[in-house]
Design a protein around this motif. Structure first.
Motif, PDB file in Angstrom:
ATOM      1  N   GLU A 137     131.388  64.120  79.838  1.00  0.00           N
ATOM      2  CA  GLU A 137     131.001  63.734  81.335  1.00  0.00           C
ATOM      3  C   GLU A 137     129.531  63.164  81.111  1.00  0.00           C
ATOM      4  O   GLU A 137     129.546  61.955  81.902  1.00  0.00           O
ATOM      5  CB  GLU A 137     130.817  64.788  82.184  1.00  0.00           C
ATOM      6  N   ASP A 163     142.099  59.104  80.316  1.00  0.00           N
ATOM      7  CA  ASP A 163     143.356  58.701  81.079  1.00  0.00           C
ATOM      8  C   ASP A 163     144.463  59.819  80.947  1.00  0.00           C
ATOM      9  O   ASP A 163     144.977  60.466  81.953  1.00  0.00           O
ATOM     10  CB  ASP A 163     143.803  57.533  80.832  1.00  0.00           C
ATOM     11  N   MET A 166     143.779  63.493  81.895  1.00  0.00           N
ATOM     12  CA  MET A 166     143.668  63.935  83.550  1.00  0.00           C
ATOM     13  C   MET A 166     145.222  63.685  83.877  1.00  0.00           C
ATOM     14  O   MET A 166     145.584  64.545  84.696  1.00  0.00           O
ATOM     15  CB  MET A 166     142.834  62.714  84.161  1.00  0.00           C
ATOM     16  N   GLN A 167     145.864  63.099  83.168  1.00  0.00           N
ATOM     17  CA  GLN A 167     147.394  63.052  83.650  1.00  0.00           C
ATOM     18  C   GLN A 167     148.115  64.213  83.485  1.00  0.00           C
ATOM     19  O   GLN A 167     148.902  64.585  84.100  1.00  0.00           O
ATOM     20  CB  GLN A 167     148.048  61.797  83.065  1.00  0.00           C
ATOM     21  N   GLY A 169     146.452  66.938  82.352  1.00  0.00           N
ATOM     22  CA  GLY A 169     145.852  68.359  82.632  1.00  0.00           C
ATOM     23  C   GLY A 169     145.164  68.915  81.543  1.00  0.00           C
ATOM     24  O   GLY A 169     144.732  70.044  81.646  1.00  0.00           O
ATOM     25  N   GLN A 173     140.115  66.762  86.231  1.00  0.00           N
ATOM     26  CA  GLN A 173     139.904  65.705  87.277  1.00  0.00           C
ATOM     27  C   GLN A 173     138.634  65.445  88.069  1.00  0.00           C
ATOM     28  O   GLN A 173     138.626  65.808  88.999  1.00  0.00           O
ATOM     29  CB  GLN A 173     141.059  65.633  88.236  1.00  0.00           C
ATOM     30  N   ARG A 174     137.595  65.592  87.008  1.00  0.00           N
ATOM     31  CA  ARG A 174     136.290  65.447  87.928  1.00  0.00           C
ATOM     32  C   ARG A 174     135.900  64.109  88.425  1.00  0.00           C
ATOM     33  O   ARG A 174     136.646  62.977  87.864  1.00  0.00           O
ATOM     34  CB  ARG A 174     135.211  65.694  86.569  1.00  0.00           C
ATOM     35  N   GLU A 178     137.278  60.118  87.364  1.00  0.00           N
ATOM     36  CA  GLU A 178     137.903  59.390  88.219  1.00  0.00           C
ATOM     37  C   GLU A 178     137.362  57.956  88.354  1.00  0.00           C
ATOM     38  O   GLU A 178     137.913  56.921  88.205  1.00  0.00           O
ATOM     39  CB  GLU A 178     138.119  59.877  89.444  1.00  0.00           C
TER      40      GLU A 178
END
Length: 210
Positions: A137, A163, A166-167, A169, A173-174, A178
């Motif tokens: 992050e 990418d 997040m798809q 898991g 999805q911070r 995003e």
């Protein structure tokens, strides 16, 4: 133009290199390999003894490992502008290899439900999954691109991990993730690469004619 051969499977990390190749914009010969036989054939093992894809052969030179391929292509085709000047590559190298090492290992181990104990974290290179995700992050917070405010091969590689993560898991999805990935998904090269691999996946999953 020098010959460039791309060994891949659409359901693999080869999608990262496909995106990079589309960003570079050079022609290449695609060779699709399946998991049980093609990747384990004597011919391919001579290229990559790991029996994994992706790999490229460029003018007779073999390059494996996604991060290495991305960095190599950026240098081999400088006209694409996908690497900073050599005097200004601190963030570029830092986050490219952070994704290739700590992120890859932490996310894989966490998905397989193995997380190091506090004592083990002193030995494990990434420390812990939570530490790694927090550092990831930090890498992209408040930035359009991870190095020098300019899109580069590091964004292809780091962006692919975020990418996919997040798809599926494996990466949370911070909002910071995003915001970073959204414009990357709009890039023409990203869309072309996804279209190519998506069509190959659909073809492979289509029932055989009887």
């Amino acid at each position: 133009m020098d010959a460039l051969i791309f060994y891949t499977n659409p359901m693999s990390r080869g999608q990262i290199v496909r995106w990079m190749l589309e960003e570079v914009g050079v022609s290449y010969e695609q060779r699709l390999l399946d998991y049980p036989s093609g990747m384990k054939s004597a011919e391919y093992l001579a290229i990559n003894p790991m029996g994994k894809v992706p790999a490229i052969v460029h003018d007779g030179r073999v390059v494996t490992e996604c991060a290495a391929i991305c960095a190599y292509l950026a240098d081999a085709f400088p006209e694409a502008g996908l690497a900073p000047p050599t005097s200004d590559r601190a963030d570029y190298y830092r986050w490219l290899f952070f994704a290739a090492g700590p992120v890859e290992n932490a996310v894989t181990n966490h998905a397989m439900q193995w997380n190091p104990s506090p004592d083990q974290s002193r030995t494990v290179g990434y420390g812990s999954y939570e530490t790694t995700i927090d550092a990831l992050e930090t890498a992209v917070a408040g930035k359009s691109f991870v190095a020098n405010d300019t899109f580069s091969a590091a964004d292809v590689y780091l962006g692919s991990h975020i990418d996919w993560g997040m798809q599926f898991g494996t990466i949370p999805q911070r909002p910071v993730f995003e915001r970073y990935i959204a414009p990357l998904r709009e890039r023409a090269a990203y869309r072309r690469a996804k279209e190519i691999d998506g069509a190959l996946i659909a073809k492979a999953q289509r029932p055989a004619d009887r």
